[in-house]
Design a protein around this motif. Structure first.
Motif, PDB file in Angstrom:
ATOM      1  N   LEU A   1     -20.162  68.762  -2.496  1.00  0.00           N
ATOM      2  CA  LEU A   1     -21.450  68.653  -3.186  1.00  0.00           C
ATOM      3  C   LEU A   1     -21.684  69.810  -4.146  1.00  0.00           C
ATOM      4  O   LEU A   1     -22.261  69.622  -5.223  1.00  0.00           O
ATOM      5  CB  LEU A   1     -22.587  68.564  -2.166  1.00  0.00           C
ATOM      6  N   VAL A   2     -21.235  71.004  -3.783  1.00  0.00           N
ATOM      7  CA  VAL A   2     -21.371  72.145  -4.691  1.00  0.00           C
ATOM      8  C   VAL A   2     -20.555  71.901  -5.959  1.00  0.00           C
ATOM      9  O   VAL A   2     -21.025  72.154  -7.079  1.00  0.00           O
ATOM     10  CB  VAL A   2     -20.955  73.457  -3.991  1.00  0.00           C
ATOM     11  N   CYS A   3     -19.346  71.383  -5.805  1.00  0.00           N
ATOM     12  CA  CYS A   3     -18.529  71.094  -6.986  1.00  0.00           C
ATOM     13  C   CYS A   3     -19.163  70.004  -7.839  1.00  0.00           C
ATOM     14  O   CYS A   3     -19.141  70.092  -9.074  1.00  0.00           O
ATOM     15  CB  CYS A   3     -17.111  70.697  -6.570  1.00  0.00           C
ATOM     16  N   GLN A   4     -19.732  68.990  -7.205  1.00  0.00           N
ATOM     17  CA  GLN A   4     -20.403  67.947  -7.979  1.00  0.00           C
ATOM     18  C   GLN A   4     -21.618  68.525  -8.703  1.00  0.00           C
ATOM     19  O   GLN A   4     -21.858  68.224  -9.874  1.00  0.00           O
ATOM     20  CB  GLN A   4     -20.837  66.790  -7.090  1.00  0.00           C
ATOM     21  N   PHE A   5     -22.376  69.373  -8.028  1.00  0.00           N
ATOM     22  CA  PHE A   5     -23.536  70.009  -8.663  1.00  0.00           C
ATOM     23  C   PHE A   5     -23.110  70.864  -9.847  1.00  0.00           C
ATOM     24  O   PHE A   5     -23.720  70.817 -10.916  1.00  0.00           O
ATOM     25  CB  PHE A   5     -24.301  70.851  -7.643  1.00  0.00           C
ATOM     26  N   LEU A   6     -22.054  71.648  -9.671  1.00  0.00           N
ATOM     27  CA  LEU A   6     -21.564  72.486 -10.772  1.00  0.00           C
ATOM     28  C   LEU A   6     -21.084  71.629 -11.941  1.00  0.00           C
ATOM     29  O   LEU A   6     -21.276  71.988 -13.105  1.00  0.00           O
ATOM     30  CB  LEU A   6     -20.448  73.408 -10.283  1.00  0.00           C
ATOM     31  N   GLY A   7     -20.468  70.482 -11.625  1.00  0.00           N
ATOM     32  CA  GLY A   7     -20.055  69.558 -12.680  1.00  0.00           C
ATOM     33  C   GLY A   7     -21.243  68.999 -13.440  1.00  0.00           C
ATOM     34  O   GLY A   7     -21.231  68.932 -14.678  1.00  0.00           O
ATOM     35  N   GLU A   8     -22.276  68.597 -12.705  1.00  0.00           N
ATOM     36  CA  GLU A   8     -23.492  68.088 -13.358  1.00  0.00           C
ATOM     37  C   GLU A   8     -24.123  69.182 -14.214  1.00  0.00           C
ATOM     38  O   GLU A   8     -24.543  68.930 -15.352  1.00  0.00           O
ATOM     39  CB  GLU A   8     -24.504  67.620 -12.304  1.00  0.00           C
ATOM     40  N   LEU A   9     -24.177  70.386 -13.684  1.00  0.00           N
ATOM     41  CA  LEU A   9     -24.757  71.507 -14.420  1.00  0.00           C
ATOM     42  C   LEU A   9     -23.957  71.798 -15.690  1.00  0.00           C
ATOM     43  O   LEU A   9     -24.531  72.007 -16.766  1.00  0.00           O
ATOM     44  CB  LEU A   9     -24.787  72.738 -13.508  1.00  0.00           C
ATOM     45  N   LEU A  10     -22.648  71.780 -15.574  1.00  0.00           N
ATOM     46  CA  LEU A  10     -21.783  72.020 -16.730  1.00  0.00           C
ATOM     47  C   LEU A  10     -21.994  70.966 -17.810  1.00  0.00           C
ATOM     48  O   LEU A  10     -22.112  71.280 -18.995  1.00  0.00           O
ATOM     49  CB  LEU A  10     -20.322  72.040 -16.286  1.00  0.00           C
ATOM     50  N   VAL A  11     -22.065  69.715 -17.404  1.00  0.00           N
ATOM     51  CA  VAL A  11     -22.240  68.617 -18.369  1.00  0.00           C
ATOM     52  C   VAL A  11     -23.605  68.696 -19.039  1.00  0.00           C
ATOM     53  O   VAL A  11     -23.721  68.504 -20.256  1.00  0.00           O
ATOM     54  CB  VAL A  11     -22.037  67.258 -17.662  1.00  0.00           C
ATOM     55  N   LYS A  12     -24.640  69.001 -18.254  1.00  0.00           N
ATOM     56  CA  LYS A  12     -25.995  69.071 -18.826  1.00  0.00           C
ATOM     57  C   LYS A  12     -26.138  70.249 -19.781  1.00  0.00           C
ATOM     58  O   LYS A  12     -26.811  70.140 -20.803  1.00  0.00           O
ATOM     59  CB  LYS A  12     -27.047  69.190 -17.716  1.00  0.00           C
ATOM     60  N   THR A  13     -25.536  71.386 -19.468  1.00  0.00           N
ATOM     61  CA  THR A  13     -25.707  72.561 -20.316  1.00  0.00           C
ATOM     62  C   THR A  13     -24.822  72.530 -21.562  1.00  0.00           C
ATOM     63  O   THR A  13     -25.204  73.045 -22.602  1.00  0.00           O
ATOM     64  CB  THR A  13     -25.433  73.853 -19.533  1.00  0.00           C
ATOM     65  N   THR A  14     -23.646  71.925 -21.448  1.00  0.00           N
ATOM     66  CA  THR A  14     -22.723  71.911 -22.590  1.00  0.00           C
ATOM     67  C   THR A  14     -22.718  70.583 -23.342  1.00  0.00           C
ATOM     68  O   THR A  14     -22.048  70.467 -24.353  1.00  0.00           O
ATOM     69  CB  THR A  14     -21.284  72.215 -22.135  1.00  0.00           C
ATOM     70  N   HIS A  15     -23.434  69.593 -22.836  1.00  0.00           N
ATOM     71  CA  HIS A  15     -23.525  68.262 -23.455  1.00  0.00           C
ATOM     72  C   HIS A  15     -22.147  67.615 -23.604  1.00  0.00           C
ATOM     73  O   HIS A  15     -21.857  66.978 -24.629  1.00  0.00           O
ATOM     74  CB  HIS A  15     -24.240  68.321 -24.804  1.00  0.00           C
ATOM     75  N   LEU A  16     -21.305  67.802 -22.611  1.00  0.00           N
ATOM     76  CA  LEU A  16     -19.988  67.167 -22.621  1.00  0.00           C
ATOM     77  C   LEU A  16     -20.142  65.660 -22.441  1.00  0.00           C
ATOM     78  O   LEU A  16     -21.000  65.217 -21.675  1.00  0.00           O
ATOM     79  CB  LEU A  16     -19.117  67.716 -21.489  1.00  0.00           C
ATOM     80  N   PRO A  17     -19.315  64.856 -23.103  1.00  0.00           N
ATOM     81  CA  PRO A  17     -19.410  63.400 -22.944  1.00  0.00           C
ATOM     82  C   PRO A  17     -18.610  62.915 -21.741  1.00  0.00           C
ATOM     83  O   PRO A  17     -17.806  61.993 -21.822  1.00  0.00           O
ATOM     84  CB  PRO A  17     -18.802  62.881 -24.257  1.00  0.00           C
ATOM     85  N   VAL A  18     -18.811  63.565 -20.598  1.00  0.00           N
ATOM     86  CA  VAL A  18     -18.075  63.262 -19.369  1.00  0.00           C
ATOM     87  C   VAL A  18     -19.098  63.166 -18.242  1.00  0.00           C
ATOM     88  O   VAL A  18     -20.061  63.946 -18.218  1.00  0.00           O
ATOM     89  CB  VAL A  18     -17.070  64.405 -19.066  1.00  0.00           C
TER      90      VAL A  18
END
Length: 124
Positions: free
Chosen positions: A11-28
């Motif tokens: 869950l921490v890795c999923q949260f970090l992934g969501e945070l990364l995508v939201k902050t960097t606007h990655l299309p992933v």
């Protein structure tokens, strides 16, 4: 307790992934970025911790249940799919061909790259 630590790690890795995508606007999708983060972490560690293995194996047992909503969606929107069948079929065929070609070119590039590395190691 190991199961709790394993799920917490996932869950921490999923949260970090969501945070990364939201902050960097990655299309992933966030969970995909989280899987990449987990992969990098496991590569750094050099092994899969028992707690993560236990949690992952437990989730994989029920992976087929994730296909139920997709099946229900197909049944509910059967008419819409039927109306757009040609476009959907063409998209599936073209995307499959593009994916296979991309995989082919990546494999050829990696073989050339690794072949050059092997030749340099043999010469040394």
């Amino acid at each position: 307790m190991p199961l709790l630590f394993g799920f917490s790690g996932l869950l921490v890795c999923q949260f970090l992934g969501e945070l990364l995508v939201k902050t960097t606007h990655l299309p992933v999708p966030g969970p995909v970025a989280g899987m990449v983060i987990m992969l990098v972490a496991l590569m750094i560690i050099g092994r899969v911790p028992d707690s993560v293995r236990l949690a992952s194996e437990g989730l994989l047992k029920y992976l087929t249940l994730l296909y139920v909503p997709a099946g229900v969606g197909v049944m509910v929107h059967f008419g819409l799919i039927g109306n757009n069948f040609a476009a959907i079929a063409a998209t599936l065929v073209v995307s499959t061909i593009v994916t296979q070609l991309a995989t082919l070119y990546c494999l050829a590039w990696m073989k050339r790259r690794n072949g050059q590395q092997f030749q340099q190691e043999e010469e040394a």
